[in-house]
Enzyme design. Sequence first.
Site: not given
Ligand code: ADE
Length: 221
Positions: A86, A113, A150, A164
């Site tokens: 994230p 984790e 794709r 697209d």
């Molecule tokens: N792992 C947990 N959340 C994530 C996200 N938003 N993007 C990529 N990997 C992740």
Amino acid sequence: MKIDILTLFPEMFSQVFEESILKRAQESGKVEIRIINFRTFSNDPHQKVDDTPYGGGHGMVLTCQPIFDCIESLRTEDTKVIMLTPDGVLYKQKMAYTLAKEKHLILLCGHYEGFDERIRTLCDYEISIGDYVLTGGEIPAMILADSIIRLLPGVIEEESHLQDSFNDQLLDYPAYTKPRVYRGMEVPEVLVSGDHKKIDEFREQMRYNRTVERRPDLLEK
Ligand code: ADE
């Protein structure tokens, strides 16, 4: 292209690549996907892959050894390693095009984790699919793989992804099919006019209007 997905939950992937376009892309040899459980690389007698964080704090942290050994056994000079996290760079269509040119991708998924910070030194890219936190990198890895496969030559007709959404900062135009009237809702007249110049203009206008309405941020760039 080869895509290796490193995960502690290989079963999560059992169906996603076994249907439709992604299945055909594998059958025709355009992509080879391997799902690898990096736990099998652990030197720990109990195949442990995580430990408590130095300095204290909640949760567990994925340890270096299994992931270093796993990636080092797979990578060649043609490999790009991607960590799904994230706190990575936000994933966009442009990145899908960049990655679609590679020969070999390794997608590294954590679960619950975090990664030991030193694992990042193995990675060419750290990617997030959006500003929200998921339970792991598995669903993000599926999203990357789908969006990349794709785009590989011959997987779908090139024409169908040239228009697209996002390719040229505009969203896609609205599509209609038969019947011409459904529950009182009519297909726009111009689409049945047979005038292709007018149809093209109408669609361009729709793409623009839609983008202004829904994603003005795309036009600001
Ligand atoms: N792992 C947990 N959340 C994530 C996200 N938003 N993007 C990529 N990997 C992740």
